[in-house]
Design an enzyme around this catalytic site. Sequence first.
Site, PDB file in Angstrom:
ATOM      1  N   LYS A  29       0.300  -1.331   0.225  1.00  0.00           N
ATOM      2  CA  LYS A  29      -0.071  -0.037  -0.071  1.00  0.00           C
ATOM      3  C   LYS A  29       1.351   1.211  -0.478  1.00  0.00           C
ATOM      4  O   LYS A  29       0.418   2.595  -1.326  1.00  0.00           O
ATOM      5  CB  LYS A  29      -0.938  -0.152   1.297  1.00  0.00           C
ATOM      6  CG  LYS A  29      -1.287   1.548   1.678  1.00  0.00           C
ATOM      7  CD  LYS A  29      -2.166   1.776   2.704  1.00  0.00           C
ATOM      8  CE  LYS A  29      -1.315   1.644   4.224  1.00  0.00           C
ATOM      9  NZ  LYS A  29      -1.541   2.912   4.466  1.00  0.00           N
ATOM     10  N   ASN A  30       2.227   1.516   0.982  1.00  0.00           N
ATOM     11  CA  ASN A  30       2.810   2.495   1.276  1.00  0.00           C
ATOM     12  C   ASN A  30       3.775   2.648  -0.008  1.00  0.00           C
ATOM     13  O   ASN A  30       4.466   3.498  -0.239  1.00  0.00           O
ATOM     14  CB  ASN A  30       3.221   2.603   2.619  1.00  0.00           C
ATOM     15  CG  ASN A  30       2.160   3.021   3.273  1.00  0.00           C
ATOM     16  OD1 ASN A  30       0.935   3.098   3.271  1.00  0.00           O
ATOM     17  ND2 ASN A  30       2.712   2.268   4.583  1.00  0.00           N
ATOM     18  N   CYS A 123      -5.048   9.111   9.908  1.00  0.00           N
ATOM     19  CA  CYS A 123      -5.099   7.733  11.008  1.00  0.00           C
ATOM     20  C   CYS A 123      -5.226   8.884  12.200  1.00  0.00           C
ATOM     21  O   CYS A 123      -4.596   9.962  12.367  1.00  0.00           O
ATOM     22  CB  CYS A 123      -4.259   7.103  11.654  1.00  0.00           C
ATOM     23  SG  CYS A 123      -3.494   6.460  10.281  1.00  0.00           S
ATOM     24  N   ARG A 128       0.874  14.670  13.205  1.00  0.00           N
ATOM     25  CA  ARG A 128       1.494  14.388  11.761  1.00  0.00           C
ATOM     26  C   ARG A 128       1.344  16.362  10.201  1.00  0.00           C
ATOM     27  O   ARG A 128       1.107  15.686   9.375  1.00  0.00           O
ATOM     28  CB  ARG A 128       0.618  13.590  10.785  1.00  0.00           C
ATOM     29  CG  ARG A 128       1.080  12.573  12.011  1.00  0.00           C
ATOM     30  CD  ARG A 128       0.131  11.083  11.368  1.00  0.00           C
ATOM     31  NE  ARG A 128       0.952  10.512  10.500  1.00  0.00           N
ATOM     32  CZ  ARG A 128       0.256  10.083   9.597  1.00  0.00           C
ATOM     33  NH1 ARG A 128      -1.322   9.086   9.744  1.00  0.00           N
ATOM     34  NH2 ARG A 128       1.035   8.969   8.568  1.00  0.00           N
ATOM     35  N   ASP A 311       5.024   0.637  11.958  1.00  0.00           N
ATOM     36  CA  ASP A 311       3.350  -0.163  11.431  1.00  0.00           C
ATOM     37  C   ASP A 311       3.771  -1.291  11.855  1.00  0.00           C
ATOM     38  O   ASP A 311       1.852  -1.700  12.357  1.00  0.00           O
ATOM     39  CB  ASP A 311       3.055   0.391   9.881  1.00  0.00           C
ATOM     40  CG  ASP A 311       3.696   1.454   9.564  1.00  0.00           C
ATOM     41  OD1 ASP A 311       3.418   1.977   7.829  1.00  0.00           O
ATOM     42  OD2 ASP A 311       2.997   2.206  10.344  1.00  0.00           O
ATOM     43  N   ARG A 403      -8.310  -0.389   5.177  1.00  0.00           N
ATOM     44  CA  ARG A 403      -7.706   1.166   4.366  1.00  0.00           C
ATOM     45  C   ARG A 403      -6.168   0.143   4.187  1.00  0.00           C
ATOM     46  O   ARG A 403      -5.663   0.499   2.936  1.00  0.00           O
ATOM     47  CB  ARG A 403      -7.224   2.131   5.399  1.00  0.00           C
ATOM     48  CG  ARG A 403      -7.995   2.516   5.155  1.00  0.00           C
ATOM     49  CD  ARG A 403      -8.034   4.103   6.501  1.00  0.00           C
ATOM     50  NE  ARG A 403      -6.677   4.777   5.567  1.00  0.00           N
ATOM     51  CZ  ARG A 403      -6.281   6.154   6.248  1.00  0.00           C
ATOM     52  NH1 ARG A 403      -6.516   6.423   7.789  1.00  0.00           N
ATOM     53  NH2 ARG A 403      -5.034   6.518   5.503  1.00  0.00           N
TER      54      ARG A 403
HETATM   55  C1  EPZ Z   1       4.881   7.085   6.339  1.00  0.00           C
HETATM   56  O1  EPZ Z   1       3.295   7.883   6.577  1.00  0.00           O
HETATM   57  C2  EPZ Z   1       3.734   5.811   5.976  1.00  0.00           C
HETATM   58  N1  EPZ Z   1       2.119   5.977   4.851  1.00  0.00           N
HETATM   59  C3  EPZ Z   1       3.373   5.596   7.357  1.00  0.00           C
HETATM   60  O2  EPZ Z   1       2.125   4.258   7.310  1.00  0.00           O
HETATM   61  C4  EPZ Z   1       4.476   4.960   8.572  1.00  0.00           C
HETATM   62  O3  EPZ Z   1       3.476   5.132   9.697  1.00  0.00           O
HETATM   63  C5  EPZ Z   1       4.965   6.508   8.136  1.00  0.00           C
HETATM   64  O4  EPZ Z   1       5.343   7.055   6.769  1.00  0.00           O
HETATM   65  C6  EPZ Z   1       6.551   5.879   8.715  1.00  0.00           C
HETATM   66  O5  EPZ Z   1       7.235   5.500   8.169  1.00  0.00           O
HETATM   67  C7  EPZ Z   1       2.980   5.955   3.832  1.00  0.00           C
HETATM   68  O6  EPZ Z   1       3.639   5.710   3.190  1.00  0.00           O
HETATM   69  C8  EPZ Z   1       1.636   6.457   3.169  1.00  0.00           C
HETATM   70  P1  EPZ Z   1       6.684  10.350   7.769  1.00  0.00           P
HETATM   71  P2  EPZ Z   1       4.670   9.829   6.566  1.00  0.00           P
HETATM   72  O7  EPZ Z   1       6.359  11.593   6.961  1.00  0.00           O
HETATM   73  O8  EPZ Z   1       4.647   9.752   4.891  1.00  0.00           O
HETATM   74  C9  EPZ Z   1       7.229  13.694  10.890  1.00  0.00           C
HETATM   75  C10 EPZ Z   1       0.090   3.159   7.467  1.00  0.00           C
HETATM   76  O9  EPZ Z   1      -0.040   2.140   9.007  1.00  0.00           O
HETATM   77  N2  EPZ Z   1       6.739  14.637  10.060  1.00  0.00           N
HETATM   78  O10 EPZ Z   1       7.954   9.585   8.236  1.00  0.00           O
HETATM   79  O11 EPZ Z   1       3.236  10.312   6.895  1.00  0.00           O
HETATM   80  C11 EPZ Z   1       5.233  13.153  11.554  1.00  0.00           C
HETATM   81  O12 EPZ Z   1       4.439  14.067  12.134  1.00  0.00           O
HETATM   82  C12 EPZ Z   1       1.138   4.168   8.152  1.00  0.00           C
HETATM   83  O13 EPZ Z   1       0.333   2.317   6.443  1.00  0.00           O
HETATM   84  C13 EPZ Z   1       7.031  15.930  10.490  1.00  0.00           C
HETATM   85  O14 EPZ Z   1       7.004  16.341  11.805  1.00  0.00           O
HETATM   86  O15 EPZ Z   1       5.177   9.694   7.579  1.00  0.00           O
HETATM   87  C14 EPZ Z   1       5.674  11.767  12.371  1.00  0.00           C
HETATM   88  O16 EPZ Z   1       6.225  12.144  13.708  1.00  0.00           O
HETATM   89  C15 EPZ Z   1       0.369   5.426   8.779  1.00  0.00           C
HETATM   90  N3  EPZ Z   1       6.556  16.715   9.362  1.00  0.00           N
HETATM   91  C16 EPZ Z   1       7.132  11.305  11.717  1.00  0.00           C
HETATM   92  O17 EPZ Z   1       7.613  12.395  10.634  1.00  0.00           O
HETATM   93  C17 EPZ Z   1       6.671  16.808   8.086  1.00  0.00           C
HETATM   94  O18 EPZ Z   1       6.576  17.511   7.404  1.00  0.00           O
HETATM   95  C18 EPZ Z   1       7.305  10.040  10.595  1.00  0.00           C
HETATM   96  O19 EPZ Z   1       6.533  11.107   9.673  1.00  0.00           O
HETATM   97  C19 EPZ Z   1       6.211  15.355   7.984  1.00  0.00           C
HETATM   98  C20 EPZ Z   1       6.227  14.304   8.558  1.00  0.00           C
END
Ligand code: EPZ
Length: 423
Positions: A29-30, A123, A128, A311, A403
């Site tokens: 999915k991701n 979610c 985020r 995850d 999802r």
């Molecule tokens: C991706 O989300 C995945 N989703 C998430 O999977 C996964 O948990 C996450 O990466 C971490 O591996 C998809 O790929 C669609 P991040 P993403 O940007 O891109 C902070 C699932 O269950 N952050 O690496 O949103 C953020 O708040 C989902 O399949 C900022 O602060 O993850 C978080 O605490 C859930 N500012 C951390 O970084 C930003 O601009 C990780 O977020 C971006 C992120």
Amino acid sequence: MEGMEGRKPRLIVKAGRPLCGFLQIEAAKNAILPLMAAALLADGKLKLRRVPPLQDVLTMGRVLTSLGAGFGLTDQAAELEAGNLMGEEPPYELVRAMRASFLVMAPLVTRLGRAVLALPGGCAIGNRPVALHLKGMEALGAKVTWGNGKVSVEASKLMGNRIYLDYPSVGATETLLLAACTARGETWLDNAAEEPEVVDLANCLNLMGAHIQGAGTKMIRIEGVRWLQGTTHTPIPDRIEAGTYLIAACLTGGEVTLENVIPEHLHALSAKLQQAGAQVESSEGRIRVRASRPLNGLEVVTMPYPGFPTDLQAPLFALLALARGTSVVSETVFENRYLHVGELRRMGAQIRVEGRAATICGVESLSGAPVRAPDLRAAAALVLAGLRAEGETEVTGLEHLERGYYRLEEKLVRLGADIRREE
Ligand code: EPZ
């Protein structure tokens, strides 16, 4: 008796025999979601193979079609094209519903010069923000303005630059890959995310004509090209789906072989399951796990890839709740990803949460209860816990489960689980 109209679909899970057998893993999915956004950059069709009709895939499809792009999904083959892209603002409710919708921002700025998006929701696992995405876009010359819960990003032509990501955000890395591959000149992404899904996106963009080097490392170099063409691509297997089934096999003391996996993507989980006392063997495209219960407790810290994936933290709680001794988990990626703890406690799990750390004291068995899933991975955790709970566990909140897991209950039943779905 609640009126029929008030009843929500639910899974009735009962403890049964150890899970045994074989399972094919779906495409990730991701990986699929950013690849769908990449289709907006192509002159021509992007075809993706093995795409399961997950709710998030269908939501992303609706985002694309709301912008005038083409999206079709038949027999797990997705066909996408930018077509006569005319909208620069995906519907508010879609962006709120799924954070990954934000990935269309960079392609819209590239194609139309402007994108307007609601700040994403997604979610319930934390606020985020998207500051890293937007800071990177500004570094590429875009103008970012905010107003009434929306953000507007504008640029007549993005210009390459050196960008340091304060945090190796998966989404921000993907946004900036999408933005930089047709920007003018060279872009360096420093402290980039190394997730396999980022590598898959870069590989597909290169098939479309991009010049990206270093994906999968902390430093990625992108040489801008004038345009991208369509291509056909099979996304990588879903390491989180695979990990969920490996955990289910172990917590039931079973023996399961997964096919269509990339074992290297599951190294962190495999190492932890072996530490807990399970046997894990992998070969080309396959992983086999065998566990005689009960397993030992663990210390786990979730980290960006290649560390232990956040995850799989919730599904692992189902196993640790039943492990021998005490486990300690630290969730360092998201600030509020313990929503499953309350429901697991209602099933008799002994868990204490202090800030980002959780302490789990293993118990002999859990007791079935009606539980409601608060998010996607918590939903999987609750189903897995039900596999070892006395009595029946009724899991609602299945909209979260759908999802990201395709036919989870059918696959578990095929492995010997006692689960029935009631509408
Ligand atoms: C991706 O989300 C995945 N989703 C998430 O999977 C996964 O948990 C996450 O990466 C971490 O591996 C998809 O790929 C669609 P991040 P993403 O940007 O891109 C902070 C699932 O269950 N952050 O690496 O949103 C953020 O708040 C989902 O399949 C900022 O602060 O993850 C978080 O605490 C859930 N500012 C951390 O970084 C930003 O601009 C990780 O977020 C971006 C992120």
